[in-house]
Design an enzyme around this catalytic site. Structure first.
Site, short mmCIF file in Angstrom:
data_model
loop_
_atom_site.label_atom_id
_atom_site.label_comp_id
_atom_site.label_asym_id
_atom_site.label_seq_id
_atom_site.Cartn_x
_atom_site.Cartn_y
_atom_site.Cartn_z
N HIS A 65 0.82 -1.21 0.00
CA HIS A 65 0.00 0.00 0.00
C HIS A 65 0.86 1.27 0.00
O HIS A 65 0.37 2.32 0.37
CB HIS A 65 -0.92 -0.01 1.23
CG HIS A 65 -1.97 -1.08 1.15
ND1 HIS A 65 -2.40 -1.79 2.24
CD2 HIS A 65 -2.66 -1.57 0.09
CE1 HIS A 65 -3.33 -2.68 1.86
NE2 HIS A 65 -3.50 -2.56 0.56
N HIS A 66 2.12 1.15 -0.42
CA HIS A 66 2.93 2.38 -0.43
C HIS A 66 2.41 3.34 -1.48
O HIS A 66 2.71 4.53 -1.44
CB HIS A 66 4.42 2.07 -0.65
CG HIS A 66 4.75 1.70 -2.07
ND1 HIS A 66 4.38 0.49 -2.63
CD2 HIS A 66 5.41 2.37 -3.04
CE1 HIS A 66 4.80 0.45 -3.89
NE2 HIS A 66 5.43 1.58 -4.15
N LYS A 71 -2.57 -2.74 -7.92
CA LYS A 71 -2.88 -3.14 -9.30
C LYS A 71 -2.35 -4.53 -9.59
O LYS A 71 -1.24 -4.87 -9.19
CB LYS A 71 -2.19 -2.13 -10.23
CG LYS A 71 -2.52 -2.28 -11.69
CD LYS A 71 -3.73 -1.47 -12.08
CE LYS A 71 -4.21 -1.78 -13.47
NZ LYS A 71 -4.91 -3.09 -13.56
N LYS A 95 7.37 -4.70 -10.14
CA LYS A 95 7.17 -4.42 -11.57
C LYS A 95 6.72 -2.97 -11.77
O LYS A 95 7.26 -2.25 -12.60
CB LYS A 95 6.08 -5.38 -12.08
CG LYS A 95 5.93 -5.47 -13.55
CD LYS A 95 4.76 -6.38 -13.93
CE LYS A 95 4.95 -7.82 -13.50
NZ LYS A 95 3.93 -8.71 -14.12
N LYS A 107 -2.72 -9.00 -6.70
CA LYS A 107 -3.05 -10.09 -7.63
C LYS A 107 -4.27 -10.82 -7.09
O LYS A 107 -4.49 -10.86 -5.88
CB LYS A 107 -1.89 -11.09 -7.71
CG LYS A 107 -1.89 -11.89 -8.98
CD LYS A 107 -1.37 -11.05 -10.11
CE LYS A 107 -1.09 -11.81 -11.36
NZ LYS A 107 -0.20 -11.03 -12.23
N SER A 363 -2.03 -0.75 -18.92
CA SER A 363 -3.17 -0.68 -17.98
C SER A 363 -3.20 0.70 -17.31
O SER A 363 -4.27 1.27 -17.09
CB SER A 363 -3.04 -1.74 -16.89
OG SER A 363 -3.56 -2.96 -17.33
N1 GLU Z 1 -1.58 -9.63 -15.18
C1 GLU Z 1 -0.67 -8.74 -15.80
C2 GLU Z 1 0.68 -8.80 -15.12
O1 GLU Z 1 1.04 -9.79 -14.50
C3 GLU Z 1 -1.23 -7.34 -15.96
C4 GLU Z 1 -1.51 -6.58 -14.70
C5 GLU Z 1 -2.24 -5.26 -14.93
O2 GLU Z 1 -2.39 -4.85 -16.06
O3 GLU Z 1 -2.65 -4.69 -13.92
O4 GLU Z 1 1.50 -7.92 -15.23
#
Ligand code: GLU
Length: 472
Positions: A65-66, A71, A95, A107, A363
């Site tokens: 939550h930083h 996402k 990432k 996730k 995204s």
């Molecule tokens: N599931 C994709 C990933 O592992 C996309 C995640 C996204 O677009 O939020 O990067």
């Protein structure tokens, strides 16, 4: 040598984190906070199947939550478990940091094999999953924004958006609650191709560095490179497509039913059509074939792109890999021990957290589009075209020379949404590669791109925590 806990993907991610953390000087407590999964929500709900009920296991993990929102995609697979969702959520945090996308990582997972359910059942499951997230405040444009992952796509994202909008009437930004939506539901052009296109940019950046290529005995550039791709899903297919467009030759393709190889090159679109028509990659005209899919990974090539699932390249097969470069299209395809051996063998791994970050990058663009309620390029496209037209006419009048009709149409046109998306993606992948390489060059004790990428991510997340005033 790096140690892997064979039973835990999350432990592998933490292990990679710890190896990188040694190259930073952040306080131990701060590192522990960055590494920890902040919220893990496990839930179960029933669906009716004919005359009986089935209980579905599901998760949503918000790793960090930083930054808000968090996402990450939702995986639909009967292999999903809590450890895997935690690992994938953690990878999302690193990432996003590496590509400067201002989100924390998350996730989701739904433990089903989508092939065993009707479309109506999948819709029921997806809508109920979304409702459970809404109940616990685990979804929203400023809270947590899901996206597609293995086993899910635009259709599922539409159901999620519709469920969220139904439960939040009048909420102006409701469409930003999920990305990877179809264009008709305010998705963004280029999102579907984004992860694979990003993989191709990542590989191109890697092979363009002459000194690194010389060190591993390859020439710079993609022109002479032979590539094997594992996985013909969205990521694998588009990685193969764009690597071919950028000049490489795809010589091998692997799917779960087997692998095919042709040293003169495979036409990816034709292989895809063959698989759609026959149900298998095998039997493709002119290609050598292997019933054991893993054998496909071990065929001669320069670049291997595992774009299927985690733990595909392990101590069992790493020594048989002929490629000099492994580009991780999937999340976690190489175990830490395999990476240590490959590095000793003189190979380069382009790590997942950078290599497949194109998806979340686009995204982010989709989310921005949803919050601004206007497509990129809509306001300025015609204006740019008109001013370019005026400029060219003025230059023609001043010089007495004229450009051809073809040159004129190329020079005057304004940028479309997909062109802006692709250029934003290319720029992101290029800049992040430079950041990783600079981190590596600045600290000669760092031996892999993964460690460098982790160090760069950890530094950025640490700065966020300090800016939040949580650490002095
Ligand atoms: N599931 C994709 C990933 O592992 C996309 C995640 C996204 O677009 O939020 O990067």
């Amino acid at each position: 040598m790096a140690q892997s806990n064979n039973n835990s993907f999350f432990a592998d991610v933490c292990n990679n984190f710890d190896n990188a953390a040694k190259h930073t000087s952040h306080p131990e407590g701060l590192l522990a906070q960055i590494k920890a999964c902040n919220s893990v929500y496990r839930f179960q709900f029933p669906i009716r199947r004919g005359n009986s009920f089935e209980v579905i296991d599901a998760w949503r993990v918000e790793h960090s939550h930083h930054m808000s929102p968090t996402k990450g995609g939702i995986r639909y697979s009967d292999m999903v478990n809590e450890d895997e969702v935690m690992a994938l959520a953690a990878l999302m945090t690193y990432k996003c940091a590496i590509v400067n996308v201002p989100f924390g990582g998350a996730k989701g997972g739904i433990c089903i094999n989508p092939k065993n359910y009707t479309v109506a059942e999948l819709e029921t499951i997806t809508r109920r999953y979304t409702t459970e997230l809404i109940k616990k405040n685990f979804i929203g444009p400023g809270i947590d924004v899901p996206a597609p992952d293995y086993g899910s796509g635009e259709r599922e994202m539409s159901w999620i958006a519709d469920t969220y909008m139904t439960m939040n009437p009048g909420s102006l930004d409701a469409l930003g609650c999920v990305t990877g939506k179809p264009i008709a539901l305010h998705g963004i052009r280029g999102r579907k191709e984004a992860t694979g296109r990003g993989v191709a940019y990542a590989v191109r950046e890697c092979v363009n560095i002459v000194e690194d290529m010389t060190r591993i005995g390859l020439k710079a550039g993609l022109g002479d490179k032979k590539v094997i791709v594992q996985g013909l899903g969205n990521v694998g297919y588009h990685s193969a497509k764009y690597l071919t467009e950028f000049g490489a030759t795809v010589v091998g393709l692997c799917e779960y039913e087997g692998a095919i190889y042709n040293e003169n090159g495979l036409d990816v679109a034709e292989v895809f059509a063959h698989r759609t028509a026959t149900g298998s990659i095998l039997g493709f005209p002119g290609a050598k074939e292997f019933k054991n899919s893993k054998e496909g990974l071990e065929q001669p090539c320069d670049i291997l792109v595992p774009a299927a699932l985690e733990n595909q390249i392990t101590v069992e097969n790493i020594r048989n890999i002929k490629a000099k470069i492994i580009a991780e299209g999937a999340n976690g395809p190489c175990t830490p021990e395999a990476e240590a051996i490959f590095t000793e063998m003189g190979g380069i791994i382009i790590p997942d957290m950078y290599c497949n970050a194109g998806g979340v990058t686009v995204s982010y663009f989709e989310w921005l589009k949803n919050l601004s309620h206007v497509a990129f390029g809509r306001m300025e496209n015609r204006y740019s075209a008109n001013s370019n037209e005026n400029l060219i006419t003025t230059l023609e009048n001043l010089t007495g020379k004229s450009v051809s009709a073809q040159q004129r149409s190329m020079l005057v046109k304004g940028a479309s949404e997909v062109e802006l998306v692709n250029s934003g993606l290319e720029d992101t992948m290029m800049n992040s590669y430079v950041e990783i390489i600079e981190t590596m060059r600045a600290k000669p004790t760092i031996k892999t791109l993964r460690t460098a990428a982790f160090v760069s991510s950890i530094d950025k997340i640490a700065v966020s925590y300090m800016n939040l005033g949580i650490w002095p």
